[in-house]
Design a protein around this motif. Structure first.
Motif, PDB file in Angstrom:
ATOM      1  N   GLY A  73      43.132  39.571  48.940  1.00  0.00           N
ATOM      2  CA  GLY A  73      43.141  41.130  48.924  1.00  0.00           C
ATOM      3  C   GLY A  73      44.014  41.505  47.815  1.00  0.00           C
ATOM      4  O   GLY A  73      44.533  42.728  47.860  1.00  0.00           O
TER       5      GLY A  73
ATOM      6  N   TYR B  89      40.626  37.848  45.099  1.00  0.00           N
ATOM      7  CA  TYR B  89      39.848  38.717  45.899  1.00  0.00           C
ATOM      8  C   TYR B  89      39.939  38.337  47.326  1.00  0.00           C
ATOM      9  O   TYR B  89      40.149  39.297  48.085  1.00  0.00           O
TER      10      TYR B  89
ATOM     11  N   ILE C 297      43.153  42.178  44.615  1.00  0.00           N
ATOM     12  CA  ILE C 297      42.280  43.206  44.118  1.00  0.00           C
ATOM     13  C   ILE C 297      41.067  43.459  45.018  1.00  0.00           C
ATOM     14  O   ILE C 297      40.879  42.809  45.843  1.00  0.00           O
ATOM     15  N   ASP C 298      40.609  44.799  44.602  1.00  0.00           N
ATOM     16  CA  ASP C 298      39.640  45.169  45.604  1.00  0.00           C
ATOM     17  C   ASP C 298      38.393  45.113  44.939  1.00  0.00           C
ATOM     18  O   ASP C 298      38.054  44.440  43.822  1.00  0.00           O
ATOM     19  N   GLU C 299      37.097  45.321  45.850  1.00  0.00           N
ATOM     20  CA  GLU C 299      35.800  44.826  45.145  1.00  0.00           C
ATOM     21  C   GLU C 299      35.226  45.440  43.968  1.00  0.00           C
ATOM     22  O   GLU C 299      34.865  44.986  43.062  1.00  0.00           O
ATOM     23  N   GLN C 300      36.042  46.824  43.665  1.00  0.00           N
ATOM     24  CA  GLN C 300      35.701  47.250  42.218  1.00  0.00           C
ATOM     25  C   GLN C 300      36.297  46.591  41.229  1.00  0.00           C
ATOM     26  O   GLN C 300      35.454  46.042  40.327  1.00  0.00           O
ATOM     27  N   GLU C 301      37.549  46.092  41.347  1.00  0.00           N
ATOM     28  CA  GLU C 301      38.206  45.329  40.530  1.00  0.00           C
ATOM     29  C   GLU C 301      37.490  43.767  40.231  1.00  0.00           C
ATOM     30  O   GLU C 301      37.284  43.142  39.049  1.00  0.00           O
ATOM     31  N   TYR C 302      37.069  43.484  41.538  1.00  0.00           N
ATOM     32  CA  TYR C 302      36.242  41.884  41.430  1.00  0.00           C
ATOM     33  C   TYR C 302      35.149  42.091  40.746  1.00  0.00           C
ATOM     34  O   TYR C 302      34.927  41.106  39.899  1.00  0.00           O
TER      35      TYR C 302
END
Length: 78
Positions: free
Chosen positions: A63, A60, A65-70
């Motif tokens: 960068g 994360y 993975i995005d916040e939703q995936e995190y």
């Protein structure tokens, strides 16, 4: 037999009770450990979980993975 007990062998009489106690402790430890679910599963599981969280946080931060995936991964592995 009496001569052996009166001689030097009497100094070794503590060995058998000590072996019985040590064996009992080892068997008890093994039984408790198996009842908990395995040999080293609790220590390995804790270390693996911490490593997975660290990797997730690093992905994360870079960068990858995005916040939703995190957040999705965080819900799976708290």
């Amino acid at each position: 037999m009496i001569a052996v007990l009166g001689g030097q062998a009497i100094g070794w009489m503590w060995v058998w009770p000590a072996l019985v106690v040590a064996g009992s402790l080892i068997i008890g430890y093994a039984a408790v450990n198996l009842a908990r679910g395995g040999r080293e599963s609790s220590r390995i599981g804790a270390g693996a979980g911490a490593a997975a969280r660290r990797i997730r946080d690093e992905c994360y931060a870079r960068g990858e993975i995005d916040e939703q995936e995190y957040r999705r991964r965080r819900s799976v592995l708290p």
